[in-house]
Design a protein around this motif. Structure first.
Motif, mmCIF file in Angstrom:
data_model
loop_
_atom_site.group_PDB
_atom_site.id
_atom_site.type_symbol
_atom_site.label_atom_id
_atom_site.label_comp_id
_atom_site.label_asym_id
_atom_site.label_seq_id
_atom_site.Cartn_x
_atom_site.Cartn_y
_atom_site.Cartn_z
ATOM 1 N N CYS A 89 -68.769 59.931 12.110
ATOM 2 C CA CYS A 89 -69.087 59.336 10.804
ATOM 3 C C CYS A 89 -69.604 57.902 10.940
ATOM 4 O O CYS A 89 -69.061 57.123 11.725
ATOM 5 C CB CYS A 89 -67.845 59.295 9.927
ATOM 6 N N PRO A 90 -70.599 57.550 10.148
ATOM 7 C CA PRO A 90 -71.013 56.150 10.083
ATOM 8 C C PRO A 90 -69.872 55.291 9.531
ATOM 9 O O PRO A 90 -69.126 55.724 8.642
ATOM 10 C CB PRO A 90 -72.189 56.164 9.109
ATOM 11 N N ASN A 91 -69.718 54.101 10.057
ATOM 12 C CA ASN A 91 -68.632 53.208 9.634
ATOM 13 C C ASN A 91 -68.679 52.915 8.138
ATOM 14 O O ASN A 91 -67.636 52.777 7.503
ATOM 15 C CB ASN A 91 -68.678 51.896 10.422
ATOM 16 N N GLU A 92 -69.877 52.828 7.568
ATOM 17 C CA GLU A 92 -70.004 52.539 6.148
ATOM 18 C C GLU A 92 -69.364 53.636 5.301
ATOM 19 O O GLU A 92 -68.752 53.359 4.276
ATOM 20 C CB GLU A 92 -71.482 52.374 5.748
ATOM 21 N N TRP A 93 -69.521 54.893 5.735
ATOM 22 C CA TRP A 93 -68.923 55.996 4.993
ATOM 23 C C TRP A 93 -67.410 55.900 5.019
ATOM 24 O O TRP A 93 -66.752 56.066 4.000
ATOM 25 C CB TRP A 93 -69.349 57.332 5.584
ATOM 26 N N VAL A 94 -66.865 55.656 6.200
ATOM 27 C CA VAL A 94 -65.409 55.592 6.347
ATOM 28 C C VAL A 94 -64.852 54.442 5.507
ATOM 29 O O VAL A 94 -63.838 54.601 4.815
ATOM 30 C CB VAL A 94 -65.007 55.445 7.828
ATOM 31 N N GLU A 95 -65.515 53.295 5.538
ATOM 32 C CA GLU A 95 -65.073 52.147 4.727
ATOM 33 C C GLU A 95 -65.107 52.503 3.239
ATOM 34 O O GLU A 95 -64.181 52.169 2.495
ATOM 35 C CB GLU A 95 -65.950 50.933 5.001
ATOM 36 N N LYS A 96 -66.154 53.182 2.801
ATOM 37 C CA LYS A 96 -66.274 53.583 1.396
ATOM 38 C C LYS A 96 -65.162 54.554 1.026
ATOM 39 O O LYS A 96 -64.522 54.414 -0.023
ATOM 40 C CB LYS A 96 -67.636 54.232 1.153
ATOM 41 N N LYS B 17 -46.765 59.337 12.282
ATOM 42 C CA LYS B 17 -46.533 59.215 13.718
ATOM 43 C C LYS B 17 -46.764 60.516 14.470
ATOM 44 O O LYS B 17 -46.534 60.579 15.672
ATOM 45 C CB LYS B 17 -45.116 58.712 13.974
ATOM 46 N N TYR B 18 -47.235 61.547 13.816
ATOM 47 C CA TYR B 18 -47.489 62.837 14.457
ATOM 48 C C TYR B 18 -48.776 62.741 15.268
ATOM 49 O O TYR B 18 -49.878 62.658 14.728
ATOM 50 C CB TYR B 18 -47.576 63.930 13.393
ATOM 51 N N GLU B 19 -48.637 62.732 16.566
ATOM 52 C CA GLU B 19 -49.745 62.459 17.493
ATOM 53 C C GLU B 19 -50.930 63.428 17.378
ATOM 54 O O GLU B 19 -52.087 62.983 17.436
ATOM 55 C CB GLU B 19 -49.220 62.425 18.928
ATOM 56 N N PRO B 20 -50.742 64.747 17.234
ATOM 57 C CA PRO B 20 -51.905 65.644 17.139
ATOM 58 C C PRO B 20 -52.861 65.324 15.990
ATOM 59 O O PRO B 20 -54.038 65.675 16.053
ATOM 60 C CB PRO B 20 -51.282 67.028 16.979
ATOM 61 N N SER C 72 -63.338 66.460 9.128
ATOM 62 C CA SER C 72 -62.408 65.827 10.066
ATOM 63 C C SER C 72 -61.668 64.674 9.393
ATOM 64 O O SER C 72 -60.474 64.469 9.641
ATOM 65 C CB SER C 72 -63.155 65.329 11.298
ATOM 66 N N TYR C 73 -62.361 63.934 8.541
ATOM 67 C CA TYR C 73 -61.713 62.852 7.788
ATOM 68 C C TYR C 73 -60.620 63.430 6.888
ATOM 69 O O TYR C 73 -59.491 62.940 6.870
ATOM 70 C CB TYR C 73 -62.753 62.102 6.952
ATOM 71 N N LEU C 74 -60.953 64.497 6.168
ATOM 72 C CA LEU C 74 -59.965 65.141 5.305
ATOM 73 C C LEU C 74 -58.803 65.701 6.125
ATOM 74 O O LEU C 74 -57.639 65.532 5.750
ATOM 75 C CB LEU C 74 -60.608 66.267 4.501
ATOM 76 N N ASP C 75 -59.117 66.373 7.228
ATOM 77 C CA ASP C 75 -58.072 66.975 8.060
ATOM 78 C C ASP C 75 -57.111 65.928 8.607
ATOM 79 O O ASP C 75 -55.902 66.164 8.663
ATOM 80 C CB ASP C 75 -58.682 67.761 9.221
ATOM 81 N N PHE C 76 -57.629 64.772 8.993
ATOM 82 C CA PHE C 76 -56.768 63.710 9.502
ATOM 83 C C PHE C 76 -55.775 63.262 8.435
ATOM 84 O O PHE C 76 -54.568 63.185 8.674
ATOM 85 C CB PHE C 76 -57.608 62.513 9.979
ATOM 86 N N HIS C 77 -56.263 63.007 7.243
ATOM 87 C CA HIS C 77 -55.385 62.513 6.190
ATOM 88 C C HIS C 77 -54.448 63.596 5.662
ATOM 89 O O HIS C 77 -53.298 63.308 5.318
ATOM 90 C CB HIS C 77 -56.201 61.862 5.077
ATOM 91 N N GLN D 102 -58.837 61.997 13.787
ATOM 92 C CA GLN D 102 -59.299 60.622 13.633
ATOM 93 C C GLN D 102 -60.350 60.290 14.696
ATOM 94 O O GLN D 102 -61.373 59.686 14.392
ATOM 95 C CB GLN D 102 -58.139 59.641 13.724
ATOM 96 N N ARG D 103 -60.100 60.687 15.935
ATOM 97 C CA ARG D 103 -61.091 60.427 16.996
ATOM 98 C C ARG D 103 -62.404 61.129 16.688
ATOM 99 O O ARG D 103 -63.478 60.576 16.918
ATOM 100 C CB ARG D 103 -60.539 60.874 18.344
ATOM 101 N N VAL D 104 -62.324 62.353 16.137
ATOM 102 C CA VAL D 104 -63.544 63.098 15.808
ATOM 103 C C VAL D 104 -64.315 62.395 14.702
ATOM 104 O O VAL D 104 -65.511 62.127 14.845
ATOM 105 C CB VAL D 104 -63.224 64.558 15.406
ATOM 106 N N PHE D 105 -63.649 62.047 13.597
ATOM 107 C CA PHE D 105 -64.418 61.445 12.505
ATOM 108 C C PHE D 105 -64.900 60.057 12.864
ATOM 109 O O PHE D 105 -65.969 59.641 12.423
ATOM 110 C CB PHE D 105 -63.691 61.511 11.153
ATOM 111 N N LYS D 106 -64.167 59.330 13.703
ATOM 112 C CA LYS D 106 -64.649 58.002 14.100
ATOM 113 C C LYS D 106 -65.857 58.091 15.020
ATOM 114 O O LYS D 106 -66.668 57.178 15.062
ATOM 115 C CB LYS D 106 -63.529 57.199 14.748
#
Length: 82
Positions: A61-68, A46-49, A32-37, A54-58
């Motif tokens: 995913c643990p916040n530490e992973w996303v920050e890393k 600005k593409y809303e879909p 999901s992180y990869l798909d968002f980016h 982003q909502r899924v990975f947030k």
């Protein structure tokens, strides 16, 4: 509360994805992180879909992973293909 959350009823977790049927949701989080980016790269920021991913990975995913991962992306050392 964040802008998109107006009431406790608006809080949701990621829906079931048949590509990731097991209880361990690590791959679902990372994908999901990869798909968002990737979506933002192809469609623009600005593409809303794209914000669905982003909502899924947030939520998964643990916040530490996303920050890393964000740090790795900014330094150019992120191992995933975006």
């Amino acid at each position: 509360m964040p802008e998109m959350i107006k009431s406790p009823a608006d809080i949701k977790t990621a829906p079931f994805d048949p590509r990731f049927p097991n209880q361990n949701q690590t791959r679902y989080c990372y994908q999901s992180y990869l798909d968002f980016h990737r979506c933002q790269k192809v469609r623009g920021e600005k593409y809303e879909p794209c914000y669905y991913f982003q909502r899924v990975f947030k939520s998964l995913c643990p916040n530490e992973w996303v920050e890393k991962w964000e740090t790795q992306r900014s330094e150019g050392t992120f191992p995933g293909r975006i």
